[in-house]
Design an enzyme around this catalytic site. Structure first.
Site, short mmCIF file in Angstrom:
data_model
loop_
_atom_site.label_atom_id
_atom_site.label_comp_id
_atom_site.label_asym_id
_atom_site.label_seq_id
_atom_site.Cartn_x
_atom_site.Cartn_y
_atom_site.Cartn_z
N GLY A 33 0.81 -1.30 0.02
CA GLY A 33 0.07 0.00 0.09
C GLY A 33 0.93 1.25 -0.03
O GLY A 33 0.42 2.16 -0.75
N HIS A 34 1.91 1.27 0.97
CA HIS A 34 2.96 2.38 0.84
C HIS A 34 3.56 2.55 -0.56
O HIS A 34 3.51 3.79 -0.99
CB HIS A 34 3.84 2.41 1.91
CG HIS A 34 3.52 2.36 3.27
ND1 HIS A 34 3.57 0.99 4.01
CD2 HIS A 34 3.06 3.24 3.93
CE1 HIS A 34 3.15 1.40 5.15
NE2 HIS A 34 2.92 2.74 5.37
N SER A 188 0.35 -2.07 8.25
CA SER A 188 1.76 -2.15 9.13
C SER A 188 1.28 -3.12 10.33
O SER A 188 2.27 -4.23 10.48
CB SER A 188 2.56 -1.11 9.51
OG SER A 188 2.91 -0.27 8.45
#
Length: 286
Positions: A33-34, A188
């Site tokens: 996603g990051h 995370s």
């Protein structure tokens, strides 16, 4: 890829690069996603900057600041592969060389509900660090673009409101939530889940989808039906062993509950719940 630790080093590095930066702030422990946000930001500026900083100010005393995963080598490798130009990775003493007694207080009408209700002071910590990061990244250029993920929906809205009210020369761009093949929103904190909890974790997104379906089906009667719909959704998760904080339907524009006679408002379904020791959040735009 250049790695800098201090604000003066970052400003000096950016002053040597023409044009305007695109910026992706992170707390590290990077996942797909990051990296999707980094790829989205790449064409939005002349220099791509990403920060890695675990911000103590947004953690409550009982939360996981000390145990939050730090995966420095893997994060740098992923950012370099994604085309990042500069990684700003300040130590705590670099970003807060003295106690940060000046803090931004976001609008309580937006920030004291939902996440702000269950994590008091969270958004003050977020706004304070983001304002400081914006000052560091955009000082040399006079402005640029910052990309934030929709997974932290309320955070995205708070940052946008902050930028608007302070007339900051920053365009805030939203990135869609990245999901695993089964629909779990990437986070995370998913790394905290046991194998059994990971299999169960998708139930949060499924509960939000069910609530969204019921909200649409309710039509103009949604404001009247909403308390019962939200209660039923939370009870269904609780019956599976979750500890829900909220599952709710709100207006996208201000995160207030839908009102009678306001048919056609764009809505978002948001949820936060604890599975074992891990607190997960998710949302779906309706």
């Amino acid at each position: 890829m250049q790695i800098v630790r201090t604000i003066p080093e970052l400003r000096a590095a950016l002053a040597k690069r023409p044009g305007r930066p695109a910026f992706v702030p992170t707390m590290g422990n990077l996942h797909d996603g990051h990296i999707a946000l980094v790829h989205q930001a790449r064409p939005l500026g002349d220099t791509l900057v990403s920060s890695i900083f675990v911000n103590r100010l947004q953690f409550l005393p009982h939360e996981d600041f000390d145990s939050y995963p730090r995966t420095w080598d893997a994060d740098c490798a992923r950012l370099q592969a994604a085309g990042c130009d500069i990684v700003f990775a300040p130590r705590e003493a670099d970003l807060y060389p003295e106690p940060q007694t000046f803090r931004l207080q976001p609008d309580p009408q937006l920030a004291d509900m939902l996440e702000g209700h269950f994590r008091p002071g969270f958004f003050a910590g977020v706004c304070t660090v983001v304002m400081k990061l914006f000052s560091a990244v955009f000082f040399a250029s006079g402005g640029g673009t910052a990309v934030f993920g929709k997974k932290d929906y309320q955070q995205l809205m708070v940052i946008r409101r902050m930028v608007q009210q302070f007339a900051l020369p920053v365009e805030v761009v939203a990135g869609d939530t990245a999901r695993a093949p089964d629909g779990l929103a990437l986070s995370s904190r998913n790394g905290y889940l046991s194998e059994a909890e990971r299999a169960e974790a998708v139930q949060l997104s499924l509960a939000l989808r069910a609530l969204a379906h019921e909200a649409v089906a309710a039509g103009p009667d949604l404001p009247a039906q909403l308390p019962a719909l939200e209660q039923r959704a939370q009870q269904a998760l609780a019956a599976r062993g979750w500890q829900p904080d909220y599952l709710t339907v709100r207006r996208r524009g201000d995160l207030q509950p839908p009102q009678t006679g306001a048919a056609g408002d764009a809505l978002v379904v948001l949820g936060a719940a604890r599975l074992g020791k891990t607190r997960l959040i998710d949302n779906l735009e309706v």
